[in-house]
Design an enzyme around this catalytic site. Structure first.
Site, mmCIF file in Angstrom:
data_model
loop_
_atom_site.group_PDB
_atom_site.id
_atom_site.type_symbol
_atom_site.label_atom_id
_atom_site.label_comp_id
_atom_site.label_asym_id
_atom_site.label_seq_id
_atom_site.Cartn_x
_atom_site.Cartn_y
_atom_site.Cartn_z
ATOM 1 N N CYS A 249 -3.630 21.388 -25.848
ATOM 2 C CA CYS A 249 -3.047 20.045 -25.714
ATOM 3 C C CYS A 249 -4.077 19.003 -25.305
ATOM 4 O O CYS A 249 -3.836 17.801 -25.436
ATOM 5 C CB CYS A 249 -1.897 20.062 -24.704
ATOM 6 S SG CYS A 249 -2.382 20.591 -23.033
ATOM 7 N N LEU A 420 -2.012 21.645 -17.489
ATOM 8 C CA LEU A 420 -2.709 20.417 -17.088
ATOM 9 C C LEU A 420 -1.701 19.323 -16.757
ATOM 10 O O LEU A 420 -1.024 18.803 -17.650
ATOM 11 C CB LEU A 420 -3.651 19.959 -18.208
ATOM 12 C CG LEU A 420 -4.576 21.041 -18.788
ATOM 13 C CD1 LEU A 420 -5.467 20.452 -19.870
ATOM 14 C CD2 LEU A 420 -5.408 21.693 -17.700
ATOM 15 N N GLY A 426 2.721 10.097 -16.062
ATOM 16 C CA GLY A 426 3.179 10.896 -17.192
ATOM 17 C C GLY A 426 4.448 11.664 -16.883
ATOM 18 O O GLY A 426 4.777 12.633 -17.568
ATOM 19 N N ASN A 428 5.040 13.627 -14.479
ATOM 20 C CA ASN A 428 4.767 14.940 -13.890
ATOM 21 C C ASN A 428 4.604 14.752 -12.393
ATOM 22 O O ASN A 428 4.626 13.636 -11.885
ATOM 23 C CB ASN A 428 3.475 15.534 -14.457
ATOM 24 C CG ASN A 428 3.558 15.918 -15.935
ATOM 25 O OD1 ASN A 428 2.595 16.374 -16.501
ATOM 26 N ND2 ASN A 428 4.706 15.707 -16.575
ATOM 27 N N SER A 547 -6.997 -17.609 34.701
ATOM 28 C CA SER A 547 -6.889 -18.500 33.545
ATOM 29 C C SER A 547 -8.256 -18.839 32.986
ATOM 30 O O SER A 547 -8.480 -18.828 31.769
ATOM 31 C CB SER A 547 -6.150 -19.779 33.940
ATOM 32 O OG SER A 547 -4.792 -19.504 34.212
ATOM 33 N N THR A 597 -12.767 -16.408 41.356
ATOM 34 C CA THR A 597 -12.635 -17.205 42.590
ATOM 35 C C THR A 597 -11.262 -17.027 43.217
ATOM 36 O O THR A 597 -10.982 -17.611 44.265
ATOM 37 C CB THR A 597 -12.868 -18.694 42.293
ATOM 38 O OG1 THR A 597 -11.888 -19.133 41.340
ATOM 39 C CG2 THR A 597 -14.265 -18.929 41.725
ATOM 40 N N LYS A 619 3.302 -16.911 25.537
ATOM 41 C CA LYS A 619 2.081 -16.339 26.079
ATOM 42 C C LYS A 619 1.796 -15.033 25.355
ATOM 43 O O LYS A 619 2.664 -14.171 25.246
ATOM 44 C CB LYS A 619 2.222 -16.055 27.576
ATOM 45 C CG LYS A 619 2.086 -17.256 28.479
ATOM 46 C CD LYS A 619 2.115 -16.804 29.930
ATOM 47 C CE LYS A 619 1.944 -17.980 30.879
ATOM 48 N NZ LYS A 619 1.975 -17.540 32.294
#
Length: 858
Positions: A249, A420, A426, A428, A547, A597, A619
């Site tokens: 095939c 195959l 295909g 398969n 911050s 600080t 936030k």
């Protein structure tokens, strides 16, 4: 059901029942015995390979005796060699480090359809790969090849049983019919169908409701490019197309040739015995081709010689003709010779350029051969790559004969096979060359394993009073970008940094950005990033509270990685190492020195930054270890001026960090010590620092506690206390530490309960939040004879601390009106669930539980 159908059903029931008995016997065989069975069966097939080839040709009247000999040899030699050493029984793979194992189990009873075109070789092939995988087979032979196929199966069975195989491991339908094949394929006792045959039979296999491995039609195009080795290409073509009269095939069905070399290719083919048909002969052959309108030509010419086919069509060709070649102009139903032909008949196309050739090849495959095979002969790598990418075939055979190349191992490294696959395109289930590997179920044994954890903090952490002076000695300071806020600038903190920089022997250029606000916004970060780009520093110093440091981290990140998008970086993840969005891996241009600080966020040592998107009023906690500063300077002298309210809010944030890190599902022996040390310090020194801002010892202990808690939670992460506080504080403009505080005792009580849902993490063996709270209570000297007592005592102690710090005990006491609170409650809970810090909470929350927690705290 007719009487005949009932008889067929009875026969199939009996065959499948016997096969299932063989399956149970097979399960008891180990790999050594299986390998001996396969070896013995292969030798038995090898011993009779010529006899079987002769029987196939005599019975079917198709093909070439010598080629069928080679096909049988291929099945018992190449296929056997490829499966010989493969483990297919018991443990087939083991990883000694992880304990992971794979155990092969047989697929079960296999229904194997055998075609007319390759009756003996396909029987040998399917029988061997089934024996290797301990799968009993019930064969359904083509009625036109029943005798030769049965002889092949008998040879295998005799050899297999002699080596210890179950006596009925290979069975077959004695009187094969279409009805019997369909009954077999639909039988509930069948586990897998191996279908090789015509399109109708393969489609029936895939529609039977049982897993199937089938082969679709192979309308194989072969492109000879102008750069090809023409003599070799033509030789390969003829070798493949004439093999067993074209019944493989994967043999070439359409030859596509560049115009520049088409005359030479034709000369070579004609010299080798290929007959190019004239227009009249082509029409006669096309009329023959329309018979049945099936996937191939008239079944009567499949596997016949060129001379016989020409006569059937109504014309004569020389006896030594190898291939009938018909020049074609198109592809499709109006061009019958453009389909799969399974005979020595070849369509011939001449094209002007590579693009047209590749499109023609794709057209041939799409018409009748999707997913199967295509061939190219060329020396140009770009042409080969383009062909490989654009032609929808599962196998691209390069500079080789298609039949022998596609079967595998002869000309390449493909797996030897006579089945195959054509893949999903295909219709398969695979594009592989089907072999033993496809006939086993792999049982995967996966032991629980602990994830590798980590402890990452800045490589340099400096502490003790006066450590800011390190800036006068730190190497590599030439251009410094100082990020701070206006208040600290006015209070002279910037001047203190400036003095240390000016005391250096080498001059330092300093640029100050003092525009950071509380809860820094994305706009501020972008503005600072632009200033960074303009100044191009070697060092960024973040001087301030959480911050400021968070803003500086984000500026640093976007300066180093300008392509990074905030909307991606803010996205949630469950494991920071496996996050979907990752930063590019490259060296950084600048370093970040964090100088806190205030004594709260711990941001100087963490991989986190909280940035507010003002447009969405949300936030977002950003998390990535690229946000971890290179240097942290923890100097209590910079924190001595904190007012009592700020001290209280920041201190409760420290406590929240440490508590949540200690009970996190990612807590470890590395994160526990700094967390518990910070917890002890908060309860002992925070009230003193609050009552007496000048208490230097208390201040220093709290400043250190903030960093210790940061070291803990940057590695163990946080929980719902912080996710709830993030959304609550942002919505009602509450100081972060205060939002953490009002929720804290309720979160402790919530986590100490038996959870509705457990958190998922392999290192977290069982739910033990209450036990962890009990451990904390013991460290604090609280009554903790049971986990419940310790947890309750800890929550109550937190409440007393909140009262001692004059903090509001409830959300209502923070000034949040009930109507606004209730109106936003559901949305707040949903956003809190989405928050990054929720992931490592010891109890996986439900959104309804988060709503209840908010209400408890209100």
């Amino acid at each position: 059901m007719t009487e005949d159908q009932a008889a067929v059903k009875k026969d199939i029931d009996d065959l499948v029942s016997r096969a299932r008995n063989a399956l149970e016997q097979f399960r008891g065989l180990g790999q050594e015995r299986v390998d001996e069975i396969v070896r013995s069966a292969a030798l038995a097939g090898l011993e009779r390979h010529m006899e079987l080839a002769r029987m196939a040709v005599e019975e079917t009247g198709r093909g070439v005796y010598e080629d069928k000999i080679l096909k049988n040899l291929y099945a018992v030699e190449y296929v056997y060699n490829s499966i010989r050493d493969r483990k297919t029984a018991g443990v087939v793979y083991e990883d000694p480090e992880t304990g992971y194992r794979e155990i092969a189990e047989p697929a079960g009873v296999i229904a194997a359809l055998i075609p007319l075109t390759n009756p003996t070789s396909t029987t040998l092939f399917k029988g061997l790969i089934a024996l290797k995988t301990r799968n009993p087979v019930v064969f359904s032979f083509h009625p036109g090849a029943r005798r030769s196929s049965t002889a092949a199966a008998e040879a295998l069975l005799e050899g297999a049983v002699a080596a210890g195989a179950p006596p009925e491991c290979l069975l077959w339908i004695e009187d094969p019919t279409v009805e019997a094949a369909r009954t077999l394929m639909r039988h509930p006792g069948v586990n897998l169908i191996l279908a090789t045959g015509g399109t109708a039979m393969v489609r029936a296999a895939y529609s039977a409701g049982i897993p199937a491995l089938g082969v679709g039609p192979g309308n194989v195009p072969c492109y000879i490019h102008r750069t090809a080795h023409l003599e070799r290409a033509v030789t390969d073509l003829i070798l493949s197309k004439t093999f067993d009269h074209g019944m493989i095939c994967a043999s070439e069905q359409a030859l596509i040739v560049d115009r520049a070399v088409s005359n030479r290719v034709r000369e070579l083919m004609e010299a080798a015995g290929c007959r190019f048909l004239n227009a009249g002969e082509t029409r006669l052959l096309e009329q023959l081709a329309t018979a049945g309108r099936t996937c191939s030509l008239n079944p009567q010419i499949v596997g016949k010689s060129p001379v016989d086919i020409a006569r059937m069509a109504g014309f004569e060709v020389p006896e030594d003709t190898k291939i009938l070649v018909a020049v074609q102009e198109g592809v499709g139903p109006d061009h019958p010779l453009s389909r799969e032909k399974l005979s020595p008949v070849l369509a011939f196309y001449v094209v002007g350029d590579t693009g047209a050739a590749i499109e023609r090849a794709a057209e041939v495959v799409r018409y009748e051969g999707l997913g199967h095979t295509a061939v190219i002969h060329a020396a140009d790598r770009e042409v080969i790559e383009s062909f490989s990418q654009r032609v929808p075939a599962g196998r691209i055979i390069l500079n080789s004969p298609a039949s022998q190349g596609a079967l595998g191992d002869l000309y390449n490294v493909l797996t030897p096979s006579l089945t195959l696959g054509c893949g999903y395109i295909g219709h398969n289930s695979t594009t592989d060359n089907v072999s033993a590997v496809h006939l086993v179920d792999i049982k995967r044994v996966a032991p629980r394993r602990a994830e590798t954890q980590w402890f990452r903090v800045p490589p340099e952490i400096y502490f003790e009073p006066g450590s800011l002076s390190l800036l006068s000695q730190m190497p590599g300071l030439g251009r410094v970008f100082l990020v701070t806020d206006e208040v600290l600038a006015e209070l002279g903190y910037v001047d203190r940094v400036r003095r240390h920089l000016e005391s250096r022997t080498e001059p330092v250029r300093l640029k100050v950005f003092s525009g950071v606000e509380p809860n820094p916004s994305l706009e501020t970060v972008r503005r600072g990033t632009r200033r960074l780009g303009e100044f191009n520093p070697d060092t960024i110093i973040a001087l301030g509270g959480g911050s400021v440091i968070d803003a500086a981290k984000a500026m640093w990140l976007f300066h180093e990685y300008p392509e990074v998008r905030f909307e991606h970086l803010k996205l949630k993840f469950t494991d920071i190492r496996k996050r979907t969005y990752r930063l590019p891996a490259r060296p950084r241009k600048t370093r970040l020195v964090a100088v806190p600080t205030t004594s709260g966020s711990g941001s100087e040592v963490t991989a986190f930054a909280v940035i507010t998107d003002r447009d969405r009023d949300i936030k977002y906690p950003l998390a990535d270890y690229a946000l971890t500063p290179d240097v942290a300077i923890v100097d209590v002298d910079l924190a001595m001026g904190q007012p009592p309210a700020l001290t209280a809010d920041a201190g409760m944030d420290v406590l929240g960090h440490a508590l949540e890190a200690y009970v996190s599902v990612r807590a470890s022996d590395f994160t526990d010590p700094p967390a518990i040390k910070a917890i002890e310090a908060v309860f002992r020194y925070l009230p003193r620092a609050y009552r007496n801002p000048g208490d230097r010892e208390a201040r220093e202990k709290m400043h250190t506690a903030a960093t210790l808690a940061g070291m803990a939670f940057t590695n163990a992460f946080l929980g719902v206390n912080h996710s709830l506080a993030h959304k609550l504080g942002n919505e009602f403009n509450l100081p972060h530490g205060r939002a953490v505080a009002v929720l804290m005792p309720h979160v402790i009580e919530y986590n100490a309960e038996v959870p509705a849902k457990y958190a998922s993490y392999p290192n977290y063996g069982y739910y033990r939040a209450a036990e962890r709270y009990q451990e904390i209570a013991r460290h604090l000297g609280l009554p903790a004879s049971t986990a419940a007592e310790g947890s309750a005592g800890l929550a109550e102690t937190v409440r007393r601390l909140i009262a001692e710090l004059d903090l509001p005990p409830t959300i209502a006491a923070c000034g949040v009106p009930r109507d606004r609170f209730e109106a936003r409650l559901a949305l707040l809970a949903e956003k809190a669930y989405e928050d990054q810090t929720t992931v490592t909470n010891p109890r996986q929350p439900l959104i309804s539980e988060l709503i209840a927690l908010y209400r408890r705290a209100y």
